[in-house]
Design a protein around this motif. Sequence first.
Motif, mmCIF file in Angstrom:
data_model
loop_
_atom_site.group_PDB
_atom_site.id
_atom_site.type_symbol
_atom_site.label_atom_id
_atom_site.label_comp_id
_atom_site.label_asym_id
_atom_site.label_seq_id
_atom_site.Cartn_x
_atom_site.Cartn_y
_atom_site.Cartn_z
ATOM 1 N N GLU A 206 31.427 35.882 54.453
ATOM 2 C CA GLU A 206 32.596 35.069 54.155
ATOM 3 C C GLU A 206 32.816 35.125 52.653
ATOM 4 O O GLU A 206 31.978 34.672 51.879
ATOM 5 C CB GLU A 206 32.369 33.626 54.600
ATOM 6 N N THR A 207 33.936 35.692 52.220
ATOM 7 C CA THR A 207 34.146 35.932 50.792
ATOM 8 C C THR A 207 35.636 35.890 50.474
ATOM 9 O O THR A 207 36.433 35.333 51.236
ATOM 10 C CB THR A 207 33.493 37.270 50.387
ATOM 11 N N ILE A 208 36.006 36.451 49.340
ATOM 12 C CA ILE A 208 37.421 36.588 48.979
ATOM 13 C C ILE A 208 37.705 38.064 48.692
ATOM 14 O O ILE A 208 36.795 38.850 48.416
ATOM 15 C CB ILE A 208 37.791 35.714 47.744
ATOM 16 N N LYS A 209 38.974 38.410 48.759
ATOM 17 C CA LYS A 209 39.354 39.779 48.437
ATOM 18 C C LYS A 209 39.307 39.962 46.921
ATOM 19 O O LYS A 209 39.937 39.196 46.181
ATOM 20 C CB LYS A 209 40.763 40.075 48.960
ATOM 21 N N PRO A 210 38.549 40.932 46.434
ATOM 22 C CA PRO A 210 38.435 41.115 44.984
ATOM 23 C C PRO A 210 39.671 41.756 44.378
ATOM 24 O O PRO A 210 40.444 42.430 45.068
ATOM 25 C CB PRO A 210 37.223 42.050 44.855
ATOM 26 N N GLY A 211 39.842 41.540 43.083
ATOM 27 C CA GLY A 211 40.909 42.209 42.349
ATOM 28 C C GLY A 211 40.443 43.556 41.827
ATOM 29 O O GLY A 211 39.263 43.898 41.910
ATOM 30 N N PRO A 212 41.344 44.358 41.267
ATOM 31 C CA PRO A 212 40.964 45.657 40.695
ATOM 32 C C PRO A 212 40.139 45.479 39.427
ATOM 33 O O PRO A 212 40.383 44.573 38.632
ATOM 34 C CB PRO A 212 42.312 46.322 40.407
ATOM 35 N N VAL A 213 39.144 46.339 39.248
ATOM 36 C CA VAL A 213 38.246 46.292 38.096
ATOM 37 C C VAL A 213 38.604 47.420 37.136
ATOM 38 O O VAL A 213 38.777 48.572 37.546
ATOM 39 C CB VAL A 213 36.777 46.433 38.543
ATOM 40 N N ALA A 214 38.720 47.100 35.851
ATOM 41 C CA ALA A 214 39.073 48.109 34.846
ATOM 42 C C ALA A 214 37.971 49.155 34.736
ATOM 43 O O ALA A 214 36.779 48.828 34.743
ATOM 44 C CB ALA A 214 39.316 47.447 33.504
ATOM 45 N N VAL A 215 38.362 50.413 34.600
ATOM 46 C CA VAL A 215 37.407 51.503 34.425
ATOM 47 C C VAL A 215 36.897 51.541 32.989
ATOM 48 O O VAL A 215 35.722 51.764 32.730
ATOM 49 C CB VAL A 215 38.043 52.855 34.805
ATOM 50 N N ASP A 216 37.787 51.303 32.016
ATOM 51 C CA ASP A 216 37.398 51.297 30.607
ATOM 52 C C ASP A 216 37.725 49.934 30.004
ATOM 53 O O ASP A 216 38.452 49.141 30.582
ATOM 54 C CB ASP A 216 38.112 52.409 29.823
ATOM 55 N N ARG A 217 37.184 49.664 28.852
ATOM 56 C CA ARG A 217 37.339 48.338 28.248
ATOM 57 C C ARG A 217 38.761 48.036 27.814
ATOM 58 O O ARG A 217 39.120 46.882 27.567
ATOM 59 C CB ARG A 217 36.404 48.210 27.052
ATOM 60 N N HIS A 218 39.589 49.084 27.700
ATOM 61 C CA HIS A 218 40.985 48.878 27.317
ATOM 62 C C HIS A 218 41.884 48.583 28.529
ATOM 63 O O HIS A 218 43.041 48.237 28.371
ATOM 64 C CB HIS A 218 41.509 50.111 26.580
ATOM 65 N N GLY A 219 41.336 48.740 29.726
ATOM 66 C CA GLY A 219 42.092 48.428 30.930
ATOM 67 C C GLY A 219 43.188 49.421 31.257
ATOM 68 O O GLY A 219 44.127 49.097 31.995
ATOM 69 N N HIS A 220 43.073 50.670 30.734
ATOM 70 C CA HIS A 220 44.118 51.662 30.993
ATOM 71 C C HIS A 220 44.057 52.191 32.430
ATOM 72 O O HIS A 220 45.055 52.640 32.975
ATOM 73 C CB HIS A 220 43.987 52.826 30.009
ATOM 74 N N ARG A 221 42.870 52.172 33.016
ATOM 75 C CA ARG A 221 42.713 52.613 34.407
ATOM 76 C C ARG A 221 41.883 51.583 35.143
ATOM 77 O O ARG A 221 41.020 50.923 34.562
ATOM 78 C CB ARG A 221 42.010 53.975 34.475
ATOM 79 N N SER A 222 42.155 51.454 36.446
ATOM 80 C CA SER A 222 41.418 50.480 37.250
ATOM 81 C C SER A 222 40.928 51.122 38.533
ATOM 82 O O SER A 222 41.539 52.074 39.052
ATOM 83 C CB SER A 222 42.304 49.282 37.599
ATOM 84 N N MET A 223 39.828 50.588 39.046
ATOM 85 C CA MET A 223 39.363 50.956 40.373
ATOM 86 C C MET A 223 40.081 50.082 41.394
ATOM 87 O O MET A 223 40.408 48.924 41.110
ATOM 88 C CB MET A 223 37.847 50.745 40.485
ATOM 89 N N ALA A 224 40.329 50.634 42.545
ATOM 90 C CA ALA A 224 40.949 49.855 43.619
ATOM 91 C C ALA A 224 40.012 48.723 44.026
ATOM 92 O O ALA A 224 38.789 48.820 43.858
ATOM 93 C CB ALA A 224 41.233 50.757 44.813
ATOM 94 N N PRO A 225 40.538 47.628 44.549
ATOM 95 C CA PRO A 225 39.667 46.554 45.024
ATOM 96 C C PRO A 225 38.612 47.090 45.995
ATOM 97 O O PRO A 225 38.923 47.881 46.899
ATOM 98 C CB PRO A 225 40.641 45.604 45.736
ATOM 99 N N HIS A 226 37.382 46.679 45.805
ATOM 100 C CA HIS A 226 36.290 47.174 46.644
ATOM 101 C C HIS A 226 35.124 46.205 46.612
ATOM 102 O O HIS A 226 35.032 45.338 45.739
ATOM 103 C CB HIS A 226 35.827 48.562 46.170
ATOM 104 N N VAL A 227 34.233 46.381 47.564
ATOM 105 C CA VAL A 227 32.996 45.598 47.652
ATOM 106 C C VAL A 227 31.828 46.584 47.660
ATOM 107 O O VAL A 227 31.839 47.574 48.402
ATOM 108 C CB VAL A 227 32.977 44.743 48.943
ATOM 109 N N ASN A 228 30.832 46.339 46.812
ATOM 110 C CA ASN A 228 29.638 47.171 46.774
ATOM 111 C C ASN A 228 28.640 46.690 47.817
ATOM 112 O O ASN A 228 28.438 45.490 47.986
ATOM 113 C CB ASN A 228 29.000 47.106 45.388
ATOM 114 N N ILE A 229 28.001 47.639 48.509
ATOM 115 C CA ILE A 229 27.102 47.316 49.612
ATOM 116 C C ILE A 229 25.777 48.049 49.425
ATOM 117 O O ILE A 229 25.752 49.219 49.030
ATOM 118 C CB ILE A 229 27.733 47.701 50.966
#
Length: 211
Positions: free
Chosen positions: A116-139
């Motif tokens: 039971e959780t929440i849907k995560p938001g996109p995570v920035a790939v670099d510290r400047h936030g120019h690229r993001s990873m799609a929402p995902h859950v690590n298992i």
Amino acid sequence: MSAQTSTMKETSSQTAGPFVHIGLIPHQAGFDIFEKNFSNVLVEAGTRGERIRIEGRILDGLGEPAKDILVEIWQANAAGRYHHPSDRQDDKPIDPNFRGWGRTGTDFQSGIYSFETIKPGPVAVDRHGHRSMAPHVNIWLVARGINMGLATRMYFSDERAANAEDPVLNLIDPPGRRNTLVGRREDRDGEVVYVFDIHLQGEAETVFFDI
């Protein structure tokens, strides 16, 4: 290298033994030994974001459900930030009511795991936030017969545009294998459920990561 060290034999290894549940999720094995048990519920009353349920089975090479697997997940919050000091996305808020980590085991009867959780938001790939990873859950999975923990991810079927741009998914070749990392959305009486079956072996084997 000395002659002595060159002849040393490799130390014997062992898989996770039959007591993995007692030590890590004792409440599921019927033992009450921890003051506070780790749980499959990551949310509280004040947690921000869309409430979701993740559930599925973990299947062996013959397609049979494995009923003794330990499952852990960790994920970003609804804003796309991890509750960890290594996450330096200072432009995104930390949710104090969301731990972002959970642990459970596959049910001893049905073989189903759930969170039971929440849907995560996109995570920035670099510290400047120019690229993001799609929402995902690590298992992460561990069990008897698995010498090393298996790491994988679950992406979301209703995030097709973001998935198409995800830098990790785009590393997987052939492209058809990417589907093994996508959880299927279902709406059940007002509850959002993502179904994610994990195949340990076989033609439909889930993609696992070497980390």
